[in-house]
Scaffold this active site. Structure first.
Site, PDB file in Angstrom:
ATOM      1  N   SER A   1       0.827  -1.205   0.000  1.00  0.00           N
ATOM      2  CA  SER A   1       0.000   0.000   0.000  1.00  0.00           C
ATOM      3  C   SER A   1       0.868   1.265   0.000  1.00  0.00           C
ATOM      4  CB  SER A   1      -0.896  -0.002   1.239  1.00  0.00           C
ATOM      5  OG  SER A   1      -1.742   1.114   1.226  1.00  0.00           O
TER       6      SER A   1
ATOM      7  N   ILE B   1       4.188  10.938   4.478  1.00  0.00           N
ATOM      8  CA  ILE B   1       3.182  11.354   3.494  1.00  0.00           C
ATOM      9  C   ILE B   1       1.898  11.740   4.223  1.00  0.00           C
ATOM     10  CG2 ILE B   1       1.939  10.687   1.398  1.00  0.00           C
ATOM     11  CD1 ILE B   1       5.025  10.632   1.089  1.00  0.00           C
TER      12      ILE B   1
ATOM     13  N   ASN C   1      -6.953  -1.025   0.720  1.00  0.00           N
ATOM     14  CA  ASN C   1      -6.420  -0.720   2.049  1.00  0.00           C
ATOM     15  C   ASN C   1      -7.203   0.450   2.624  1.00  0.00           C
ATOM     16  OD1 ASN C   1      -4.664   0.951   3.885  1.00  0.00           O
ATOM     17  ND2 ASN C   1      -3.287  -0.798   3.641  1.00  0.00           N
TER      18      ASN C   1
ATOM     19  N   CYS D   1      -0.186   2.978  10.527  1.00  0.00           N
ATOM     20  CA  CYS D   1       0.518   4.113   9.926  1.00  0.00           C
ATOM     21  C   CYS D   1       1.165   4.963  11.014  1.00  0.00           C
ATOM     22  CB  CYS D   1      -0.430   4.981   9.114  1.00  0.00           C
ATOM     23  SG  CYS D   1       0.419   6.431   8.446  1.00  0.00           S
TER      24      CYS D   1
ATOM     25  N   GLY E   1      11.621  -4.014   2.814  1.00  0.00           N
ATOM     26  CA  GLY E   1      12.910  -3.919   2.142  1.00  0.00           C
ATOM     27  C   GLY E   1      13.168  -4.975   1.095  1.00  0.00           C
TER      28      GLY E   1
END
Lengths: 288, 328
Positions: free
Chosen positions: B35, B85, B113, B144, B258
């Site tokens: 996402s 963001i 999402n 988040c 990653g």
């Protein structure tokens, strides 16, 4: 005036190179300044002034530095399939680039071109290009496009600014084109002693023709140009810069508060995707 | 009776060595987009056909539009990047009218999402998505690190996680992914809570909260001061959390953190993930997924496996450590 609003290109798979670019030369052109010529036919063919490419500045299997670096396309040779980037070695990525040998052969991973372009002026316009630092790169390609596409020679004035005479990089290339070149240096070592936007404001005031202004420089210069353009109602497009992660509209890392139409509300719009060229009236005041 | 899941899943070739089961979902392969790193597919279409993905996970959608966080929003770090963001998105109404119609045509499973300020918001959005065709699954962003309320607030509390997942479970018939945060002392209680609440899949992990400082300016490099760390820098941390959660939970895990190449994917599978999501890799190499898929097929063949899922959870940790006598 919708005709002056730069348009975002519709991205198509064909517009993005899938092959690496081959280094033709990586020439040091001044203290810390370099011109990198790369060979890749698609990018050379489709790039227009204002657009940029994303260059991987790490060895092939390395991800450190992780992110690609954006560079405006400085010049193209569509017949030979080459394109140029102008850069200063200031950070990890650009220092990696500067270490590439100044000889043909090295392959570099480049994606692009991305972003929108400057929009064409009319034949009557007196055109001003206002640039500073590596911001002169897209203005140079734009000047070449204008000179190539017009039947009558357009009236173009370049206003280039730098801190010192030594930092006036790329001026010789502009001087070889058929345009008026005016320079400003902060220390007065060449041309007008002061800011390039002051120089521009003075020259523009004396001009009797309808103006069309295109700017690209450091954020402080862009902001100063925006303020002049809005105050005097000069139709102006500014190519802005911002920190980026992806460069193609996915991450929303590079947004700036930008209107969708003059006088409208500000939205966090992507400089890489809706820009990097915006009508000066759409930009937020005071971003430096 | 066919479940909505089966209706929404595109057909997969049974023989494909990369075909993957993810709870109730049958995926073409184990590679998903993470996402926030694939938009809603539109911009990425310039590089790659969403149909090559096992599934695509859209950028977080909130009930109302969000403007996101102040600039600068991204900053590079050693083998990684920080982002702040702040979940900029067009909101649920605009998503359903402007983005979902295009996503329905992608030849892959579409995972939506969602993020909310409250349990009620998650429930309202899940109810709405339950009625929309073309939603293969939902992923609950309870992790988040870049928003003041909601998001990670839920994901750091096992009880809140279980309650939230259960309430969404009650109103959404398709598969539910719970995307967890690594910013906890112990991820296992939260993972178990999501499972107890009825999640079908655990997405592990979201970004690690971190910061970067420009000491000369005495300022943080991000407008939001702190941000989420992603990229190769976090892979070892993510692997450990996937490994821990996979030993504690029965539901499948999607590994995130990653992943840049086929070896990274295989490491996560061996550690216990059934599939993986690629995030930051898209920014660096937007065509990574087709490239990695080729390498995965080769790896499966080289290892003499029938299917890539034969590797899931095959980590051997039974080797006795060598202890040395002495006054050390």
């Amino acid at each position: 005036m919708s005709s002056s609003t730069p348009q975002s290109p519709t991205p198509t798979p064909q517009s993005h190179a899938t092959r690496p670019s081959r280094v033709v030369f990586n020439r040091r052109v001044g203290p810390g300044w370099y011109t990198l010529r790369l060979e890749e036919a698609t990018i050379a063919q489709v790039s227009r002034a204002g657009q940029f490419v994303q260059v991987k500045t790490a060895d092939r299997s390395s991800f450190d530095p992780l992110l690609r670096r954006p560079f405006s396309v400085y010049d193209v040779d569509r017949e030979r399939g080459t394109y140029d980037l102008l850069y200063t070695a200031v950070g990890r990525g650009t220092r990696w680039l500067a270490d590439i040998p100044d000889s043909p052969g090295t392959m570099v991973e480049v994606e692009g071109p991305f972003g929108n372009t400057f929009t064409a002026p009319t034949d009557r316009d007196s055109i001003y290009l206002v640039g500073g630092g590596v911001g002169v790169a897209p203005l140079y390609l734009f000047a070449r496009e204008l000179l190539a596409s017009r039947s009558a020679l357009p009236r173009i004035t370049l206003c280039m600014g730098a801190r010192t005479r030594e930092q006036l990089q790329g001026i010789d290339e502009f001087r070889r084109l058929s345009l008026r070149c005016e320079v400003a240096t902060d220390d007065g070592s060449e041309g007008f002693h002061g800011r390039v936007t002051q120089l521009f404001a003075t020259l523009a005031e004396r001009d009797r023709e309808p103006l069309r202004v295109y700017g690209c420089g450091p954020q402080g210069m862009n902001e100063s140009l925006r303020a002049i353009a809005v105050e005097r109602s000069y139709p102006t497009e500014i190519c802005v810069e911002s920190l980026m992660a992806c460069g193609f509209g996915v991450c929303f890392g590079c947004v700036l508060p930008i209107r969708k139409k003059p006088g409208g509300d500000f939205y966090n719009r992507r400089t890489c995707y809706e820009g990097p060229v915006f009508d000066a009236r759409l930009l937020h005041p005071g971003i430096e | 009776m066919t479940t909505p899941t089966e209706v929404h899943s595109p057909p997969t070739e049974r023989q494909s060595p990369l075909a993957t089961r993810l709870g109730p979902l049958r995926l073409r392969n184990p590679l998903l987009s993470a996402s926030g790193c694939f938009g809603y597919g539109e911009e990425m279409g310039a590089f790659v056909d969403p149909g090559v993905y096992g599934a695509i996970v859209g950028k977080s959608i909130s009930r109302l539009p969000r403007n996101g966080n102040p600039i600068p929003r991204v900053c590079e770090t050693a083998s990684g990047m920080l982002n702040s963001i702040g979940l900029q998105n067009p909101g649920m109404d605009a998503f359903i009218s402007n983005y979902l119609p295009r996503m329905r045509h992608y030849d892959t499973v579409v995972v939506v999402n969602i993020v909310g300020d409250s349990i009620d918001e998650y429930v309202q959005m899940a109810e709405r998505l339950d009625r929309e065709p073309g939603v293969g699954a939902i992923e609950l962003n309870i992790s988040c690190p870049n928003c003041a309320v909601g998001g990670m607030e839920f994901g750091i509390d096992p009880q809140a996680t279980e309650t939230l997942v259960r309430k969404v479970r009650d109103c959404f018939r398709g598969p539910i992914f719970a995307k967890l945060t690594p910013n906890v002392t112990d991820i296992v209680p939260v993972a178990k809570a999501a499972e107890a609440g009825g999640a079908d899949v655990l997405s592990l992990i979201n970004t690690f909260v971190g910061m970067s400082v420009d000491w000369r300016k005495r300022r943080p490099r991000l407008g939001g001061v702190t941000g989420g760390l992603s990229g190769p820098a976090i892979k070892p941390l993510a692997l450990r959390l996937v490994w821990l959660a996979s030993r504690a939970c029965r539901i499948p895990i999607v590994g995130i953190g990653g992943i840049m190449n086929a070896d990274d994917v295989l490491e996560f599978l061996v550690a216990g993930a059934s599939a993986v999501q690629l995030g930051t890799a898209h920014f660096v190499e937007p065509r990574s997924v087709p490239r990695i898929l080729e390498a995965l097929e080769q790896a499966v063949q080289d290892e003499g496996l029938d299917n890539i899922s034969d590797l899931v959870g095959t980590l051997k940790t039974d080797k006795k450590p060598i202890t040395i006598q002495g006054d050390g």
